[in-house]
Design a protein around this motif. Sequence first.
Motif, PDB file in Angstrom:
ATOM      1  N   ILE A 184       0.843  -1.207   0.000  1.00 22.09           N
ATOM      2  CA  ILE A 184       0.000   0.000   0.000  1.00 22.09           C
ATOM      3  C   ILE A 184       0.879   1.260   0.000  1.00 22.09           C
ATOM      4  O   ILE A 184       0.639   2.218  -0.740  1.00 22.09           O
ATOM      5  CB  ILE A 184      -0.925   0.020   1.248  1.00 22.09           C
ATOM      6  CG1 ILE A 184      -1.897  -1.148   1.186  1.00 22.09           C
ATOM      7  CG2 ILE A 184      -1.686   1.347   1.340  1.00 22.09           C
ATOM      8  CD1 ILE A 184      -2.763  -1.293   2.432  1.00 22.09           C
ATOM      9  N   MET A 185       1.922   1.230   0.811  1.00 17.70           N
ATOM     10  CA  MET A 185       2.764   2.430   0.885  1.00 17.70           C
ATOM     11  C   MET A 185       3.553   2.652  -0.396  1.00 17.70           C
ATOM     12  O   MET A 185       3.766   3.794  -0.812  1.00 17.70           O
ATOM     13  CB  MET A 185       3.687   2.325   2.084  1.00 17.70           C
ATOM     14  CG  MET A 185       2.883   2.571   3.357  1.00 17.70           C
ATOM     15  SD  MET A 185       3.865   2.408   4.805  1.00 17.70           S
ATOM     16  CE  MET A 185       5.228   3.436   4.404  1.00 17.70           C
ATOM     17  N   TYR A 188       1.326   4.368  -2.785  1.00 14.75           N
ATOM     18  CA  TYR A 188       1.187   5.792  -2.416  1.00 14.75           C
ATOM     19  C   TYR A 188       2.422   6.580  -2.882  1.00 14.75           C
ATOM     20  O   TYR A 188       2.315   7.620  -3.527  1.00 14.75           O
ATOM     21  CB  TYR A 188       1.006   5.919  -0.893  1.00 14.75           C
ATOM     22  CG  TYR A 188       1.071   7.357  -0.415  1.00 14.75           C
ATOM     23  CD1 TYR A 188      -0.050   8.189  -0.502  1.00 14.75           C
ATOM     24  CD2 TYR A 188       2.258   7.895   0.092  1.00 14.75           C
ATOM     25  CE1 TYR A 188       0.019   9.515  -0.080  1.00 14.75           C
ATOM     26  CE2 TYR A 188       2.328   9.215   0.516  1.00 14.75           C
ATOM     27  CZ  TYR A 188       1.208  10.024   0.426  1.00 14.75           C
ATOM     28  OH  TYR A 188       1.275  11.335   0.830  1.00 14.75           O
ATOM     29  N   VAL A 189       3.596   6.036  -2.565  1.00 17.89           N
ATOM     30  CA  VAL A 189       4.838   6.756  -2.879  1.00 17.89           C
ATOM     31  C   VAL A 189       5.015   6.922  -4.384  1.00 17.89           C
ATOM     32  O   VAL A 189       5.419   7.985  -4.861  1.00 17.89           O
ATOM     33  CB  VAL A 189       6.048   6.006  -2.262  1.00 17.89           C
ATOM     34  CG1 VAL A 189       7.353   6.490  -2.850  1.00 17.89           C
ATOM     35  CG2 VAL A 189       6.064   6.191  -0.761  1.00 17.89           C
ATOM     36  N   PHE A 191       2.927   7.368  -6.597  1.00 19.62           N
ATOM     37  CA  PHE A 191       2.060   8.410  -7.175  1.00 19.62           C
ATOM     38  C   PHE A 191       2.508   9.823  -6.786  1.00 19.62           C
ATOM     39  O   PHE A 191       1.921  10.793  -7.256  1.00 19.62           O
ATOM     40  CB  PHE A 191       0.594   8.184  -6.769  1.00 19.62           C
ATOM     41  CG  PHE A 191      -0.083   7.170  -7.654  1.00 19.62           C
ATOM     42  CD1 PHE A 191      -0.420   7.489  -8.968  1.00 19.62           C
ATOM     43  CD2 PHE A 191      -0.352   5.889  -7.197  1.00 19.62           C
ATOM     44  CE1 PHE A 191      -1.014   6.552  -9.804  1.00 19.62           C
ATOM     45  CE2 PHE A 191      -0.951   4.938  -8.021  1.00 19.62           C
ATOM     46  CZ  PHE A 191      -1.291   5.275  -9.339  1.00 19.62           C
ATOM     47  N   GLN A 192       3.496   9.931  -5.937  1.00 11.12           N
ATOM     48  CA  GLN A 192       3.948  11.269  -5.542  1.00 11.12           C
ATOM     49  C   GLN A 192       4.884  11.831  -6.607  1.00 11.12           C
ATOM     50  O   GLN A 192       5.744  11.113  -7.124  1.00 11.12           O
ATOM     51  CB  GLN A 192       4.717  11.213  -4.200  1.00 11.12           C
ATOM     52  CG  GLN A 192       3.928  10.673  -3.048  1.00 11.12           C
ATOM     53  CD  GLN A 192       2.621  11.400  -2.840  1.00 11.12           C
ATOM     54  OE1 GLN A 192       2.608  12.607  -2.662  1.00 11.12           O
ATOM     55  NE2 GLN A 192       1.522  10.674  -2.908  1.00 11.12           N
ATOM     56  N   SER A 271      11.307   7.321  -1.372  1.00 13.53           N
ATOM     57  CA  SER A 271      10.987   8.127  -0.187  1.00 13.53           C
ATOM     58  C   SER A 271      12.146   9.041   0.203  1.00 13.53           C
ATOM     59  O   SER A 271      11.939  10.120   0.749  1.00 13.53           O
ATOM     60  CB  SER A 271      10.667   7.241   1.020  1.00 13.53           C
ATOM     61  OG  SER A 271       9.566   6.441   0.734  1.00 13.53           O
ATOM     62  N   MET A 306       1.640  12.669   4.874  1.00 15.57           N
ATOM     63  CA  MET A 306       0.379  12.039   4.435  1.00 15.57           C
ATOM     64  C   MET A 306      -0.838  12.533   5.226  1.00 15.57           C
ATOM     65  O   MET A 306      -1.955  12.077   4.984  1.00 15.57           O
ATOM     66  CB  MET A 306       0.466  10.505   4.602  1.00 15.57           C
ATOM     67  CG  MET A 306       1.443   9.834   3.666  1.00 15.57           C
ATOM     68  SD  MET A 306       1.796   8.113   4.183  1.00 15.57           S
ATOM     69  CE  MET A 306       0.416   7.242   3.494  1.00 15.57           C
ATOM     70  N   GLY A 310      -1.448   9.234   7.662  1.00 18.46           N
ATOM     71  CA  GLY A 310      -0.019   8.946   7.833  1.00 18.46           C
ATOM     72  C   GLY A 310       0.284   8.412   9.219  1.00 18.46           C
ATOM     73  O   GLY A 310       1.163   7.565   9.394  1.00 18.46           O
TER      74      GLY A 310
END
Length: 450
Positions: A184-185, A188-189, A191-192, A271, A306, A310
């Motif tokens: 999941i993380m 998320y990352v 898409f940043q 990250s 987040m 977050g």
Amino acid sequence: MAVSTTDRGSWNSKLGFILAAAGSAVGLGNIWGFPTQVASNGGAAFLIIYLLCSFLIGFPVMVAELTIGRNSGKNPVGAFRSISSNKFFPLVGLWGVICGVMILSFYTVIAGWAFGYAFEEIFFAMGMDGAANWLTDTGNGVKNAIIASVFMLATVKIISGGVSDGIEKATKTMMPLLIGILVIMIVYVLFQPGSSVGIREYLLPDFSKINAELIFAAMGQAFFSLSLGMGALITYGSYLNKKENIPQAAAFVTLTDVTIAFLAGLLILPSMYLAQANGVEIFQDGQLVESTTLVFDVLPALFHSMGAIGTVFGVAFFLLLSLAALTSTISLLEVPVSYAIDEFELTRGKAAARIGSGILVISILISFFPSLIDYFIIIFNNIGLPLGGFMICVFIGYFWKTENAINEMEYGFAGIKQTLFTTVWPFFVKFICPAAILYTLGQILYGLFF
Ligand code: PFF
């Protein structure tokens, strides 16, 4: 169901053993060690050498350790003694016990950092910055010592519970959860905006970065991450039922371990660049500012960016990382404990408490001087574990003989002698693995002295 008649114990089920072995492998090595090494050692070039070391050297050694363990039914020292009359090899087992003790002593301190960060996320969200900062101060000796002690206590408690009740139960639920949260993380990352720099660094190799130091680091990392070279898997193998298929179990553990390390890299490398964009200092003059605490600098910055969700991710992530570390500390402590139970006839509870307290003394020292960790890693991890792996290969290849090992494997793998494994594995154990390890260690030692 296996019945244990002594304090040695045995695994209750096939799944229990596989999860415990995977639990030993998956830990700080994957989520803290691997991304830190990738970031300090040339990105994708390191990834490639690490993968080669894991599959071509780590996997054959893992099969070797499990086979020695199951055949002898003993701790690493007793295993060599019971299989061969050669006086030297029990010392190899003893070296493994020493490496286990020393690795565990710094491992609890880093695991303590991870545990502290789980609560940091909560205090940070509640606006209690003072408490949050105390928890994240990795240089605070008193705080480090307190949390490391809690970790050691938990490890001793589980080990005292025995093989199936303690170790097996502790591992069964956390692995799928850890993988889930990692995935999941990563999504998320990815898409940043800005994450692509890290991805490129991680996945596009620059082969000119491959040198003796990089290979040395990758080999040490592979051994550490797969829990090899110090007899942890000889010990776990000694509790193994004759019905289990050793090469298959080893393949599963290797794949799981490498996959989780790869996923951790996919999370941490991008990250790092996102954290840098948020003002966290990661590089200075192209070099990492601080490698030991990199993951602990980078991830909280990500969680804080987040918003409220977050905090949830941060707490869950660091708690799972602490649990993954716990399933590794129990395998690290199990090595000297099994030695004490077999050789000195101590009860499991007494052995765990006494050895755990002894190791805690070293952990407390490291808590106050965390820079010692780098030296421990070089001596006991990067040199100690491959050296142990080398000796294990020499033992199987030239003393016990690979034919006898294959006979042992045949119990859980009928028809093994008709497969390619019977030709390829002995070749690796006799020639490829020892030669590769010797070459790597030799290059580094030569570089140190000349
Ligand atoms: N494999 C563990 C990790 O990756 O964190 C560390 C470890 C456990 C190393 C057990 C050695 C060992 F025997």
